[in-house]
Design a protein around this motif. Sequence first.
Motif, mmCIF file in Angstrom:
data_model
loop_
_atom_site.group_PDB
_atom_site.id
_atom_site.type_symbol
_atom_site.label_atom_id
_atom_site.label_comp_id
_atom_site.label_asym_id
_atom_site.label_seq_id
_atom_site.Cartn_x
_atom_site.Cartn_y
_atom_site.Cartn_z
ATOM 1 N N SER A 259 16.099 36.132 90.735
ATOM 2 C CA SER A 259 17.088 36.506 91.752
ATOM 3 C C SER A 259 17.008 35.571 92.954
ATOM 4 C CB SER A 259 16.863 37.943 92.215
ATOM 5 O OG SER A 259 17.000 38.831 91.146
ATOM 6 N N ASP B 266 23.554 38.001 88.216
ATOM 7 C CA ASP B 266 22.165 38.451 88.257
ATOM 8 C C ASP B 266 22.075 39.792 87.541
ATOM 9 O OD1 ASP B 266 19.505 38.580 88.773
ATOM 10 O OD2 ASP B 266 19.673 38.900 90.925
ATOM 11 N N GLU B 267 21.549 39.767 86.353
ATOM 12 C CA GLU B 267 21.411 40.955 85.502
ATOM 13 C C GLU B 267 22.716 41.745 85.357
ATOM 14 O OE1 GLU B 267 17.834 43.114 85.716
ATOM 15 O OE2 GLU B 267 16.835 41.661 86.982
HETATM 16 MG MG LIG Z 1 15.959 40.012 90.040
#
Ligand SMILES: [Mg+2]
Lengths: 334, 264
Positions: free
Chosen positions: A65, A182-183
Amino acid sequence: MTALIEARGISKRFRQHKRFPGLLGAFKSLVTTEYTEVTAVSDISFDITAGEAVGYLGPNGAGKSTMIKMMTGILLPSAGTLSVLGRTPHAERMANARQIGVVFGQRSQLWWDLPLLDSFTLHQRIYEIPAARYQDNLKRFSALLDLTPFLDRAVRQLSLGQRMRAEIVMSLLHDPKILFLDEPTIGLDVVAKDAVRKFLAEINRERGVTIILTTHDLQDIETICPRLIMVDQARLIFDGELTRLRSALGSARRLTLEFASDPGPVPLSSATLTSDEGLRKHYLLERDDVSLVQVLGEVGSDRDLKDVALHEPDIEEVIRTFYQRRNAAAAAAQ
Amino acid sequence: MSAYAAFVRSGFLTSFAYRNDVWANIFGKLVQVFARVAIWLAVYAGATMVDGISIQDMITYALLGGVVMGATRYDRIVRHVGNALKTGDVAIWLLKPVHYPLYLLAIEAGASAYTFLLAVVPTIVIVALVYGMYPPTSLFHGVIFIAFCALSFLIHFLCAAIFGILAFWLMTVFSLEWLLQSLITLLSGMLIPFWFFPEPFGTIAAHQPLAWLVYYPSAVWLGRFDIPQTLFYFGLGLAWTVLLAFVLALLWRRAANRITVQGG
Ligand SMILES: [Mg+2]
Ligand SMILES: Nc1ncnc2c1ncn2[C@@H]1O[C@H](COP(=O)(O)OP(=O)(O)OP(=O)(O)O)[C@@H](O)[C@H]1O
């Protein structure tokens, strides 16, 4: 071809003020000036060219991240130089913002109290998207992700999967050159994950949108990203094609031979026996250049062979092998 | 339509999502304004004039306080900004080609317009019908009253946003909200107009920025100042607005810098 993203020796260190546990500790934390330094990203370099789809993989706390935040301009690297679309993301955040799309799986960018369509309209104003272009994109993306029935629903009434699809649609409305995710599949069920993956793969293929995504789900990478960047404890440990990782590790293919009657031991030069159940024998094919035909030739036609199964190693296995070997190497070095 | 105009609209529409609040809001405002009128009726205790101010002046003053202070909600702004900074949600605004403080202003303008139309106007009409209210002293005073209202909104917003951003460094959002509430109650003139303050406190109070929240708009309506004086105080309020806007911009830059360098 010149690189869209150039990272050269990027590091990020965070200072965390020391906190002490307990009531006394709370007072101590108030007055102390001590801090610990956390290195979230350490000396990472890579190039990403237009049209690539890159999976950024690593265990919790590996710095994924943090790297995304630096590339999008909301974090300043502690060291190294970073260039995204020819700009320094942090210094030219606004100009950068217009040409990138960002989706945070953990943080919504939609307007909670308004109908979904209003979030999209606001996005159109913010990014000054021409009306025709906007309508066109909205129609196409909503249809692809089955979002059309939810457009007039308030965002807070959407399910997680519906919301995540909406986040992705919104991030693409202004035709970004690069999409950072991000994810994006966190917390989604199998069907929703599948829809998101197929959509991202298609956007990458048909529109040439460069995609960089972090995930813990290896299936995401398998479907979307030919290229893999692996990080562990802030450092880069692998950068290359997924297929190259596979062959570099030589993650062996597994071969199962099933016989109608027990042939006794069947030693093969091209494969290693791993277990022998009599009628059923399991082998590892460690070398890539060995073909199934070759193996079968060695088995011969006089043995009562009934069935053959060859398993390509799945990505989970490849990654597991990779981490195991790394840990073993690290242990050996000590 | 620009992005900011769209934010004003969505601030307005977001308030619509909480329709039931309107009734609670109108009721709450009614109680507040009635309470203030009742206090003045008690203070005057049958007298028609105190210090050259009539009871009817004071009722009008109390009602105008409701007009200028009824719509903008410092608590909402402080909480919005403070929480966005503390939870890190503000990071998404660093990702968009938008200036965060201007975005906040636009959202608040929309939400305030909503409260003004659906809660403030009905309340004032009801109370004015019950107790009566003076019209503005002259056409000039009536027109410039509107300009003073705009100034009131801007200063109100700027102070609240500044307090919200301070939550990043100083203390909890709640304590800052509480602090600002105390300051506004005392220093905006909402509770007691400054002409009842003993000197030198009256003069001091009349020159600090919160005075433009309630005191000046109401005093102008009541014709407490002649034309040159009115224009002078308008200019002074404008100067405060510019200064506060500058402070807000500076604080926001420092906060944004801290987010991007230290990660919040
Ligand atoms: Mg992360
Ligand atoms: N703002 C911050 N201040 C201090 N430390 C931070 C900050 N942000 C991240 N870290 C630390 O940096 C390291 C990397 O964090 P990061 O969020 O990048 O990990 P990640 O790879 O995304 O992990 P996950 O898979 O759990 O999302 C962690 O040890 C984390 O505690």
